[in-house]
Scaffold this motif. Structure first.
Motif, PDB file in Angstrom:
ATOM      1  N   VAL A   1       0.845  -1.197   0.000  1.00  0.00           N
ATOM      2  CA  VAL A   1       0.000   0.000   0.000  1.00  0.00           C
ATOM      3  C   VAL A   1       0.882   1.249   0.000  1.00  0.00           C
ATOM      4  CG1 VAL A   1      -1.722   1.340   1.289  1.00  0.00           C
ATOM      5  CG2 VAL A   1      -1.829  -1.171   1.293  1.00  0.00           C
ATOM      6  N   ASN A   2       0.616   2.156  -0.934  1.00  0.00           N
ATOM      7  CA  ASN A   2       1.244   3.476  -0.896  1.00  0.00           C
ATOM      8  C   ASN A   2       0.224   4.408  -0.250  1.00  0.00           C
ATOM      9  OD1 ASN A   2       2.229   6.063  -1.339  1.00  0.00           O
ATOM     10  ND2 ASN A   2       3.052   5.572  -3.358  1.00  0.00           N
ATOM     11  N   ALA A   3       0.417   4.690   1.035  1.00  0.00           N
ATOM     12  CA  ALA A   3      -0.554   5.486   1.798  1.00  0.00           C
ATOM     13  C   ALA A   3      -0.238   6.978   1.749  1.00  0.00           C
ATOM     14  CB  ALA A   3      -0.590   4.998   3.248  1.00  0.00           C
ATOM     15  N   GLY A   4       0.748   7.352   0.937  1.00  0.00           N
ATOM     16  CA  GLY A   4       1.163   8.752   0.870  1.00  0.00           C
ATOM     17  C   GLY A   4       2.628   8.868   1.210  1.00  0.00           C
ATOM     18  N   THR A   5       3.148  10.076   1.146  1.00  0.00           N
ATOM     19  CA  THR A   5       4.560  10.283   1.456  1.00  0.00           C
ATOM     20  C   THR A   5       4.715  11.235   2.629  1.00  0.00           C
ATOM     21  OG1 THR A   5       4.677  12.105  -0.120  1.00  0.00           O
ATOM     22  CG2 THR A   5       5.283   9.933  -0.926  1.00  0.00           C
ATOM     23  N   GLY A   6       5.855  11.110   3.309  1.00  0.00           N
ATOM     24  CA  GLY A   6       6.185  12.036   4.386  1.00  0.00           C
ATOM     25  C   GLY A   6       5.093  12.173   5.425  1.00  0.00           C
ATOM     26  N   ASN A   7       4.677  13.408   5.667  1.00  0.00           N
ATOM     27  CA  ASN A   7       3.704  13.684   6.723  1.00  0.00           C
ATOM     28  C   ASN A   7       2.361  13.009   6.483  1.00  0.00           C
ATOM     29  OD1 ASN A   7       5.543  15.242   8.129  1.00  0.00           O
ATOM     30  ND2 ASN A   7       4.889  17.163   7.200  1.00  0.00           N
ATOM     31  N   ASP A   8       1.933  12.911   5.218  1.00  0.00           N
ATOM     32  CA  ASP A   8       0.658  12.241   4.920  1.00  0.00           C
ATOM     33  C   ASP A   8       0.700  10.788   5.390  1.00  0.00           C
ATOM     34  OD1 ASP A   8      -0.251  14.555   3.762  1.00  0.00           O
ATOM     35  OD2 ASP A   8       0.157  13.927   1.705  1.00  0.00           O
ATOM     36  N   HIS A   9       1.789  10.131   5.082  1.00  0.00           N
ATOM     37  CA  HIS A   9       2.005   8.732   5.466  1.00  0.00           C
ATOM     38  C   HIS A   9       1.986   8.601   6.993  1.00  0.00           C
ATOM     39  CE1 HIS A   9       4.247   4.788   5.359  1.00  0.00           C
ATOM     40  NE2 HIS A   9       4.877   5.305   6.394  1.00  0.00           N
ATOM     41  N   TYR A  10       2.715   9.482   7.673  1.00  0.00           N
ATOM     42  CA  TYR A  10       2.820   9.374   9.133  1.00  0.00           C
ATOM     43  C   TYR A  10       1.508   9.694   9.834  1.00  0.00           C
ATOM     44  CZ  TYR A  10       7.781   9.155   8.107  1.00  0.00           C
ATOM     45  OH  TYR A  10       8.994   8.783   7.605  1.00  0.00           O
ATOM     46  N   THR A  11       0.748  10.643   9.284  1.00  0.00           N
ATOM     47  CA  THR A  11      -0.552  10.972   9.876  1.00  0.00           C
ATOM     48  C   THR A  11      -1.488   9.767   9.794  1.00  0.00           C
ATOM     49  OG1 THR A  11      -0.317  13.313   9.302  1.00  0.00           O
ATOM     50  CG2 THR A  11      -2.553  12.519   9.747  1.00  0.00           C
ATOM     51  N   LYS A  12      -1.515   9.116   8.631  1.00  0.00           N
ATOM     52  CA  LYS A  12      -2.367   7.934   8.456  1.00  0.00           C
ATOM     53  C   LYS A  12      -1.905   6.790   9.358  1.00  0.00           C
ATOM     54  CE  LYS A  12      -3.733   9.028   3.711  1.00  0.00           C
ATOM     55  NZ  LYS A  12      -3.546   8.703   2.283  1.00  0.00           N
ATOM     56  N   LEU A  13      -0.590   6.646   9.464  1.00  0.00           N
ATOM     57  CA  LEU A  13      -0.039   5.588  10.300  1.00  0.00           C
ATOM     58  C   LEU A  13      -0.385   5.832  11.771  1.00  0.00           C
ATOM     59  CD1 LEU A  13       1.701   3.030  10.396  1.00  0.00           C
ATOM     60  CD2 LEU A  13       3.737   4.489  10.493  1.00  0.00           C
ATOM     61  N   GLN A  14      -0.200   7.074  12.221  1.00  0.00           N
ATOM     62  CA  GLN A  14      -0.519   7.441  13.603  1.00  0.00           C
ATOM     63  C   GLN A  14      -2.002   7.215  13.900  1.00  0.00           C
ATOM     64  OE1 GLN A  14       2.290   9.488  15.422  1.00  0.00           O
ATOM     65  NE2 GLN A  14       1.293   8.167  16.905  1.00  0.00           N
ATOM     66  N   ASN A  15      -2.863   7.609  12.961  1.00  0.00           N
ATOM     67  CA  ASN A  15      -4.308   7.455  13.163  1.00  0.00           C
ATOM     68  C   ASN A  15      -4.717   5.990  13.237  1.00  0.00           C
ATOM     69  OD1 ASN A  15      -4.674  10.206  13.169  1.00  0.00           O
ATOM     70  ND2 ASN A  15      -5.314  10.346  11.028  1.00  0.00           N
ATOM     71  N   ALA A  16      -4.107   5.159  12.378  1.00  0.00           N
ATOM     72  CA  ALA A  16      -4.432   3.730  12.375  1.00  0.00           C
ATOM     73  C   ALA A  16      -3.987   3.069  13.676  1.00  0.00           C
ATOM     74  CB  ALA A  16      -3.774   3.044  11.180  1.00  0.00           C
ATOM     75  N   ILE A  17      -2.819   3.470  14.166  1.00  0.00           N
ATOM     76  CA  ILE A  17      -2.306   2.910  15.423  1.00  0.00           C
ATOM     77  C   ILE A  17      -3.210   3.308  16.589  1.00  0.00           C
ATOM     78  CG2 ILE A  17      -0.408   3.042  17.085  1.00  0.00           C
ATOM     79  CD1 ILE A  17       1.460   3.349  14.565  1.00  0.00           C
ATOM     80  N   LYS A  18      -3.607   4.588  16.622  1.00  0.00           N
ATOM     81  CA  LYS A  18      -4.490   5.068  17.700  1.00  0.00           C
ATOM     82  C   LYS A  18      -5.853   4.391  17.647  1.00  0.00           C
ATOM     83  CE  LYS A  18      -2.593   9.673  18.624  1.00  0.00           C
ATOM     84  NZ  LYS A  18      -2.826  11.139  18.501  1.00  0.00           N
ATOM     85  N   ALA A  19      -6.337   4.148  16.435  1.00  0.00           N
ATOM     86  CA  ALA A  19      -7.648   3.521  16.269  1.00  0.00           C
ATOM     87  C   ALA A  19      -7.624   2.045  16.655  1.00  0.00           C
ATOM     88  CB  ALA A  19      -8.124   3.672  14.830  1.00  0.00           C
ATOM     89  N   GLY A  20      -6.435   1.457  16.650  1.00  0.00           N
ATOM     90  CA  GLY A  20      -6.317   0.049  17.003  1.00  0.00           C
ATOM     91  C   GLY A  20      -6.645  -0.898  15.871  1.00  0.00           C
ATOM     92  N   SER A  21      -6.822  -0.366  14.660  1.00  0.00           N
ATOM     93  CA  SER A  21      -7.064  -1.227  13.504  1.00  0.00           C
ATOM     94  C   SER A  21      -6.620  -0.510  12.232  1.00  0.00           C
ATOM     95  CB  SER A  21      -8.547  -1.583  13.398  1.00  0.00           C
ATOM     96  OG  SER A  21      -9.313  -0.427  13.127  1.00  0.00           O
ATOM     97  N   GLY A  22      -6.267  -1.292  11.228  1.00  0.00           N
ATOM     98  CA  GLY A  22      -5.891  -0.723   9.942  1.00  0.00           C
ATOM     99  C   GLY A  22      -4.423  -0.401   9.788  1.00  0.00           C
ATOM    100  N   ALA A  23      -3.629  -0.606  10.828  1.00  0.00           N
ATOM    101  CA  ALA A  23      -2.193  -0.325  10.722  1.00  0.00           C
ATOM    102  C   ALA A  23      -1.499  -1.459   9.969  1.00  0.00           C
ATOM    103  CB  ALA A  23      -1.574  -0.158  12.101  1.00  0.00           C
ATOM    104  N   PRO A  24      -0.452  -1.144   9.220  1.00  0.00           N
ATOM    105  CA  PRO A  24       0.266  -2.184   8.479  1.00  0.00           C
ATOM    106  C   PRO A  24       1.136  -3.028   9.408  1.00  0.00           C
ATOM    107  CG  PRO A  24       1.408  -0.100   8.275  1.00  0.00           C
ATOM    108  CD  PRO A  24       0.145   0.193   9.029  1.00  0.00           C
ATOM    109  N   ASP A  25       1.566  -4.172   8.901  1.00  0.00           N
ATOM    110  CA  ASP A  25       2.508  -5.011   9.663  1.00  0.00           C
ATOM    111  C   ASP A  25       3.912  -4.441   9.591  1.00  0.00           C
ATOM    112  OD1 ASP A  25       0.701  -7.415  10.279  1.00  0.00           O
ATOM    113  OD2 ASP A  25       0.470  -7.186   8.108  1.00  0.00           O
ATOM    114  N   VAL A  26       4.238  -3.895   8.422  1.00  0.00           N
ATOM    115  CA  VAL A  26       5.565  -3.315   8.183  1.00  0.00           C
ATOM    116  C   VAL A  26       5.369  -1.958   7.521  1.00  0.00           C
ATOM    117  CG1 VAL A  26       7.812  -3.635   7.047  1.00  0.00           C
ATOM    118  CG2 VAL A  26       6.498  -5.633   7.798  1.00  0.00           C
TER     119      VAL A  26
END
Length: 242
Positions: A42-67
């Motif tokens: 999955v290309n979820a975006g670059t730089g800050n876009d990527h990190y914002t999505k990653l942070q949100n998925a981790i906080k939500a407890g679902s949807g975060a990637p394995d790597v």
């Protein structure tokens, strides 16, 4: 390490987030070596876009990637919030001898190992020789020459720019470092930030000439449009890790 090897042999599906052009080739090579593992890239975006999505998925407890691809400067924000697995428990510390001390220390946080280094490189000026030759521009060797080249190029061809302001914090801190600036200091308990130190002022005085002179392309960095602009000479140079 044995547990990891056993899991790879058993197979399954993992999700990998990355924006780098080589990611698809990495996935293909990985799946070839471990045929029972399916990688969902999955290309979820670059730089800050990527990190914002990653942070949100981790906080939500679902949807975060394995790597996930995480730059060295962004790694601590995820490691310090217990969002990443400490790879030491799986024996990944044995790989230390494969890497330079600088890159290895960049994936260690509070003595834990939270990733494997993937990239490093001394910074270099990449330039479009065809564009430079067509407009009679010599390759700049100093920042003053770089600013002069930017003015000459944009005057000769208003559709072309010396570079773009990618909004990349890593680029900015690298340039401040090159100018002798050390804006961030810490002693383990406190962090001091001084973005008005002599090196920072030296760098911004240079870069501001490009901003105020409207000599930078507004194309967003690391996008398809940006890659195309580098390819066709709209953006004539890039200062980045070699």
């Amino acid at each position: 390490q044995d547990a990891v090897d056993a899991a790879l042999r058993a197979g399954g599906t993992i999700t990998y987030w990355s924006w780098t052009p080589s990611a698809k080739d990495q996935v293909a090579a990985f799946e070839k070596e471990f045929p029972k593992v399916k990688v969902n890239y999955v290309n979820a975006g670059t730089g800050n876009d990527h990190y914002t999505k990653l942070q949100n998925a981790i906080k939500a407890g679902s949807g975060a990637p394995d790597v996930a691809q995480v730059e060295y400067q962004a790694l601590p924000q995820f490691a310090l919030t217990n969002s990443l697995v400490n790879l030491d428990q799986y024996g990944f510390g044995a790989f230390e001898k494969e890497y330079t001390p600088s890159t290895w220390s960049s994936v260690k946080v509070n003595n834990g190992l939270y990733g494997l280094p993937q990239d490093s490189g001394p910074m270099a000026l990449f330039y479009n020789k065809q564009v430079f030759d067509a407009n009679g521009i010599a390759v700049p060797k100093t920042w003053d020459e770089y600013v002069a080249a930017a003015k000459k190029l944009h005057t000769a061809d208003p559709g072309k720019y010396i570079t773009s302001d990618t909004g990349d914090a890593g680029f900015t801190t690298s340039m401040i470092w090159q100018a002798g600036g050390r804006p961030f200091t810490g002693d383990g308990r406190t962090v001091k930030i001084n973005l008005a130190d002599p090196g920072a002022k030296k760098w911004t005085a240079t870069w501001d000439q490009l901003v105020q002179g409207k000599l930078l392309s507004g194309i967003k960095g690391w996008t398809d449009d940006w890659y195309r602009a580098l390819g066709d000479g709209t953006i004539a140079t890039l200062v980045a890790g070699a």
